[in-house]
Scaffold this active site. Structure first.
Site, PDB file in Angstrom:
ATOM      1  CB  CYS A  90      -0.933  -0.005   1.204  1.00  0.00           C
ATOM      2  SG  CYS A  90      -2.071   1.406   1.255  1.00  0.00           S
ATOM      3  CG  HIS A  92      -2.811   5.707   1.237  1.00  0.00           C
ATOM      4  ND1 HIS A  92      -3.435   4.479   1.010  1.00  0.00           N
ATOM      5  CD2 HIS A  92      -3.343   6.193   2.387  1.00  0.00           C
ATOM      6  CE1 HIS A  92      -4.295   4.262   1.982  1.00  0.00           C
ATOM      7  NE2 HIS A  92      -4.276   5.274   2.829  1.00  0.00           N
ATOM      8  CG  HIS A 223      -6.970  -1.518  -5.728  1.00  0.00           C
ATOM      9  ND1 HIS A 223      -6.489  -2.691  -5.196  1.00  0.00           N
ATOM     10  CD2 HIS A 223      -6.850  -0.596  -4.740  1.00  0.00           C
ATOM     11  CE1 HIS A 223      -6.104  -2.489  -3.944  1.00  0.00           C
ATOM     12  NE2 HIS A 223      -6.310  -1.227  -3.649  1.00  0.00           N
ATOM     13  CG  ASP A 249      -6.599   6.073  -2.474  1.00  0.00           C
ATOM     14  OD1 ASP A 249      -6.464   7.045  -1.716  1.00  0.00           O
ATOM     15  OD2 ASP A 249      -5.733   5.188  -2.606  1.00  0.00           O
ATOM     16  CB  CYS A 253      -3.865   5.188  -5.512  1.00  0.00           C
ATOM     17  SG  CYS A 253      -3.838   3.400  -5.230  1.00  0.00           S
ATOM     18  N   GLY A 254      -0.615   5.046  -4.235  1.00  0.00           N
ATOM     19  CA  GLY A 254       0.771   4.712  -4.542  1.00  0.00           C
ATOM     20  C   GLY A 254       0.944   3.501  -5.423  1.00  0.00           C
ATOM     21  CB  THR A 255      -0.091  -0.061  -5.216  1.00  0.00           C
ATOM     22  OG1 THR A 255      -1.445   0.118  -4.791  1.00  0.00           O
ATOM     23  CG2 THR A 255       0.780  -0.387  -4.015  1.00  0.00           C
TER      24      THR A 255
END
Length: 333
Positions: A90, A92, A223, A249, A253-255
């Site tokens: 994850c 974030h 997602h 989100d 969103c990092g990923t």
């Protein structure tokens, strides 16, 4: 009886919540965070539900436990928890966890400004900048990302055909670009995203095999990333990421940003060394970068980085006691 009190540092990363749980860590078996994640899911998922779902959390709630390192070269390990499950990675959540842990004195880097963290998806390197007691920003050098499926047509009942890609950036994402049956992120409301995302995800999950080549426990589309026009100055692209049952989100969103970079790289729209400022549904920004190319199994992929910021919002203690009929949380559908 299942009960416990959990002390927490609450924060948000670019608008999306992160609850760092600082006590009540279950003793997890395994030599890697992937193995520990499987043990947590089997024996302790009630903790996740109690801390993330209502009445102690909400549909967007995300959190983490900080554990000792699994690897000799690492500073710490992170176990991610949220309403959608116990994620392999994850972005974030990492930014929020690192910020909250450093500012609260729970994590000390061996080398100031740099960390190595074990996560269920693998190992990540981190850089951060700290001014006095505040962490200004955190940069994640994420796990390898790759495009798993390209230009697939899904027939969505009542909506029509959608052309989608599926990309991996620590989790698997359906990515939907503007097209005939999706006019774009800014033309849809949040209610539209919440209505169609579970359907799109379910159909993609049924029709497309998504199993990580190096870790079969990381599998399945979790997602949906919808794209569209930007609203903030300097943004290269905008997105709204759906996760869990009803969550959008609030961060970029990092990923998801990692998955987006891998998709754009595979399609020849970004090159190694390119930066990409990714915008969330509320206009907050992460800066992504394609650091290098790599291979994930037989797929050509990238090594992405993501930079963002987080802020602590408070501290609390949360009690879970199974004499409470709502001890393990609920969602209103």
């Amino acid at each position: 009886m299942l009960k416990g009190t959990y002390f927490c540092v609450d924060a948000h990363t670019c608008g999306n919540p992160v609850r760092l749980v600082t006590s009540g860590h279950p003793d997890l078996q395994g030599s890697t965070m992937s193995e520990k994640r499987q043990h947590f899911l089997k024996e302790y998922d009630w903790i996740r539900k109690g801390l993330m779902f209502e009445p102690r959390g909400h549909d967007m709630m995300s959190g983490a436990f900080l554990y000792p390192p699994c690897s000799d070269n690492a500073d710490a390990s992170i176990l991610f928890i949220e309403t959608s499950g116990c994620l392999p990675m994850c972005g974030h959540g990492t930014i929020g966890t690192i910020t909250a842990a450093i500012e609260s004195g729970l994590l000390m880097a061996k080398e100031p400004g740099k960390l190595i963290i074990d996560v269920p998806a693998g190992q990540i390197n981190i850089e951060y900048q700290q001014t006095s007691e505040k962490v200004d920003w955190v940069k994640i050098y994420n796990v390898p990302a790759y495009l798993a499926h390209q230009d697939v047509i899904l027939d969505i009942p009542e909506l029509g055909p959608l052309k989608i890609d599926v990309s991996y950036g620590g989790n698997y994402y359906v990515i939907v670009e503007p097209q005939a049956n999706f006019p774009g992120l800014r033309q849809w409301t949040a209610a539209d995203i919440l209505r169609w995302s579970p359907i799109v995800r379910q159909i993609a999950h049924e029709q497309l095999a998504c199993v990580h080549p190096d870790d079969p426990t990381v599998s399945g589309v979790s997602h949906v990333l919808w794209t569209g026009e930007t609203i903030s100055e300097g943004s290269d692209g905008a997105n709204a990421v759906f996760y869990g049952d009803k969550a959008i989100d609030r961060s970029p969103c990092g990923t998801g940003t990692s998955a987006r970079l891998a998709q754009l790289y595979a399609k020849g729209k970004l090159n190694v060394g390119d930066k990409y400022t990714h915008e969330s549904i509320i206009g907050s920004q992460f800066v992504g970068c394609i650091e290098s190319s790599t291979f994930v199994g037989g797929y050509r992929g990238i090594m992405p980085s993501i930079q963002g910021w987080a802020r602590i919002t408070g501290q609390n203690s949360i009690t879970i006691d199974d004499s409470d009929p709502y001890a393990f949380g609920f969602q209103v559908t």
